[in-house]
Structure formats: structure tokens, C-alpha cells
Design a protein around this motif. Sequence first.
Motif, PDB file in Angstrom:
ATOM      1  N   ILE A  21     -28.963  -9.069  13.315  1.00 37.48           N
ATOM      2  CA  ILE A  21     -27.701  -9.177  14.060  1.00 37.48           C
ATOM      3  C   ILE A  21     -26.708 -10.038  13.287  1.00 37.48           C
ATOM      4  O   ILE A  21     -25.521  -9.706  13.197  1.00 37.48           O
ATOM      5  N   GLY A  22     -27.176 -11.128  12.711  1.00 33.84           N
ATOM      6  CA  GLY A  22     -26.305 -11.989  11.914  1.00 33.84           C
ATOM      7  C   GLY A  22     -25.741 -11.263  10.706  1.00 33.84           C
ATOM      8  O   GLY A  22     -24.559 -11.390  10.390  1.00 33.84           O
ATOM      9  N   LEU A  23     -26.572 -10.482  10.040  1.00 35.94           N
ATOM     10  CA  LEU A  23     -26.116  -9.700   8.899  1.00 35.94           C
ATOM     11  C   LEU A  23     -25.071  -8.676   9.332  1.00 35.94           C
ATOM     12  O   LEU A  23     -24.053  -8.483   8.655  1.00 35.94           O
ATOM     13  N   PHE A  24     -25.276  -8.045  10.468  1.00 40.32           N
ATOM     14  CA  PHE A  24     -24.299  -7.088  11.002  1.00 40.32           C
ATOM     15  C   PHE A  24     -22.963  -7.777  11.259  1.00 40.32           C
ATOM     16  O   PHE A  24     -21.907  -7.248  10.905  1.00 40.32           O
ATOM     17  N   VAL A  25     -22.992  -8.949  11.868  1.00 39.82           N
ATOM     18  CA  VAL A  25     -21.760  -9.671  12.191  1.00 39.82           C
ATOM     19  C   VAL A  25     -21.015 -10.056  10.906  1.00 39.82           C
ATOM     20  O   VAL A  25     -19.789  -9.905  10.816  1.00 39.82           O
ATOM     21  N   VAL A  26     -21.740 -10.513   9.902  1.00 39.23           N
ATOM     22  CA  VAL A  26     -21.109 -10.910   8.641  1.00 39.23           C
ATOM     23  C   VAL A  26     -20.467  -9.707   7.953  1.00 39.23           C
ATOM     24  O   VAL A  26     -19.322  -9.778   7.492  1.00 39.23           O
ATOM     25  N   ALA A  30     -16.439  -9.086   7.341  1.00 36.64           N
ATOM     26  CA  ALA A  30     -15.919  -8.827   5.997  1.00 36.64           C
ATOM     27  C   ALA A  30     -15.112  -7.535   5.966  1.00 36.64           C
ATOM     28  O   ALA A  30     -14.060  -7.464   5.325  1.00 36.64           O
ATOM     29  N   ALA A  31     -15.577  -6.506   6.660  1.00 39.32           N
ATOM     30  CA  ALA A  31     -14.859  -5.232   6.693  1.00 39.32           C
ATOM     31  C   ALA A  31     -13.510  -5.377   7.394  1.00 39.32           C
ATOM     32  O   ALA A  31     -12.493  -4.861   6.922  1.00 39.32           O
ATOM     33  N   ILE A  32     -13.486  -6.097   8.497  1.00 35.87           N
ATOM     34  CA  ILE A  32     -12.219  -6.310   9.212  1.00 35.87           C
ATOM     35  C   ILE A  32     -11.274  -7.161   8.369  1.00 35.87           C
ATOM     36  O   ILE A  32     -10.072  -6.885   8.299  1.00 35.87           O
ATOM     37  N   GLY A  33     -11.803  -8.182   7.707  1.00 36.71           N
ATOM     38  CA  GLY A  33     -10.969  -9.005   6.827  1.00 36.71           C
ATOM     39  C   GLY A  33     -10.377  -8.192   5.698  1.00 36.71           C
ATOM     40  O   GLY A  33      -9.189  -8.327   5.384  1.00 36.71           O
ATOM     41  N   HIS A  34     -11.170  -7.334   5.093  1.00 37.26           N
ATOM     42  CA  HIS A  34     -10.657  -6.475   4.023  1.00 37.26           C
ATOM     43  C   HIS A  34      -9.598  -5.531   4.557  1.00 37.26           C
ATOM     44  O   HIS A  34      -8.568  -5.307   3.920  1.00 37.26           O
ATOM     45  N   TRP A  35      -9.823  -4.971   5.724  1.00 38.64           N
ATOM     46  CA  TRP A  35      -8.876  -4.033   6.333  1.00 38.64           C
ATOM     47  C   TRP A  35      -7.514  -4.696   6.527  1.00 38.64           C
ATOM     48  O   TRP A  35      -6.479  -4.115   6.229  1.00 38.64           O
ATOM     49  N   ARG A  36      -7.526  -5.945   6.996  1.00 36.87           N
ATOM     50  CA  ARG A  36      -6.263  -6.632   7.279  1.00 36.87           C
ATOM     51  C   ARG A  36      -5.616  -7.203   6.020  1.00 36.87           C
ATOM     52  O   ARG A  36      -4.408  -7.098   5.844  1.00 36.87           O
ATOM     53  N   LEU A  37      -6.405  -7.825   5.160  1.00 34.39           N
ATOM     54  CA  LEU A  37      -5.838  -8.464   3.971  1.00 34.39           C
ATOM     55  C   LEU A  37      -5.381  -7.448   2.923  1.00 34.39           C
ATOM     56  O   LEU A  37      -4.393  -7.680   2.229  1.00 34.39           O
ATOM     57  N   ALA A  38      -6.084  -6.346   2.794  1.00 37.72           N
ATOM     58  CA  ALA A  38      -5.720  -5.337   1.797  1.00 37.72           C
ATOM     59  C   ALA A  38      -4.727  -4.322   2.352  1.00 37.72           C
ATOM     60  O   ALA A  38      -4.295  -3.429   1.627  1.00 37.72           O
ATOM     61  N   LYS A  39      -4.365  -4.456   3.619  1.00 35.59           N
ATOM     62  CA  LYS A  39      -3.409  -3.568   4.280  1.00 35.59           C
ATOM     63  C   LYS A  39      -3.794  -2.099   4.094  1.00 35.59           C
ATOM     64  O   LYS A  39      -2.992  -1.259   3.710  1.00 35.59           O
ATOM     65  N   VAL A  40      -5.035  -1.812   4.386  1.00 28.53           N
ATOM     66  CA  VAL A  40      -5.580  -0.468   4.209  1.00 28.53           C
ATOM     67  C   VAL A  40      -4.862   0.536   5.102  1.00 28.53           C
ATOM     68  O   VAL A  40      -4.548   1.650   4.674  1.00 28.53           O
ATOM     69  N   GLU A  41      -4.547   0.130   6.315  1.00 27.51           N
ATOM     70  CA  GLU A  41      -3.917   1.059   7.255  1.00 27.51           C
ATOM     71  C   GLU A  41      -2.545   1.502   6.756  1.00 27.51           C
ATOM     72  O   GLU A  41      -2.191   2.678   6.849  1.00 27.51           O
ATOM     73  N   GLU A  42      -1.788   0.580   6.187  1.00 31.79           N
ATOM     74  CA  GLU A  42      -0.470   0.939   5.661  1.00 31.79           C
ATOM     75  C   GLU A  42      -0.588   1.923   4.502  1.00 31.79           C
ATOM     76  O   GLU A  42       0.192   2.863   4.397  1.00 31.79           O
ATOM     77  N   ARG A  43      -1.555   1.700   3.628  1.00 32.58           N
ATOM     78  CA  ARG A  43      -1.730   2.600   2.492  1.00 32.58           C
ATOM     79  C   ARG A  43      -2.156   3.992   2.952  1.00 32.58           C
ATOM     80  O   ARG A  43      -1.670   4.995   2.429  1.00 32.58           O
TER      81      ARG A  43
END
Length: 52
Positions: A21-26, A30-43
Amino acid sequence: MSPPVYNLTCSEPGQLTYGIIGLFVVVRAAAIGHWRLAKVEERWSARTADTG
């Protein structure tokens, strides 16, 4: 000599569950952080607008 995969013994049965469960949360954080910081949705939005 046994392979390392078979050495996943824990002193309590719940420890492995908490680890998974801890590995899943981490990974999810990380995936949500990448999505927001890399602005994947805009691209992706710009890419689909160009093809439409």
C-alpha cells in the motif's frame, strides 16, 4: 541457496500489506506530481486540438 524473491518473510503478516500500500501511494503521488509539474494535460490538449 534460495532466490531473494523467496526471502519476503515478515515478522507480521500485515507488514507486507502495508509495504504494498505504501509503494502504491508513493507511485501514485509521483505520477500526480509529474502530471502537474510537467503540465501533461496542456500538452495533450494542444496536441489533440491540432489534429481536430
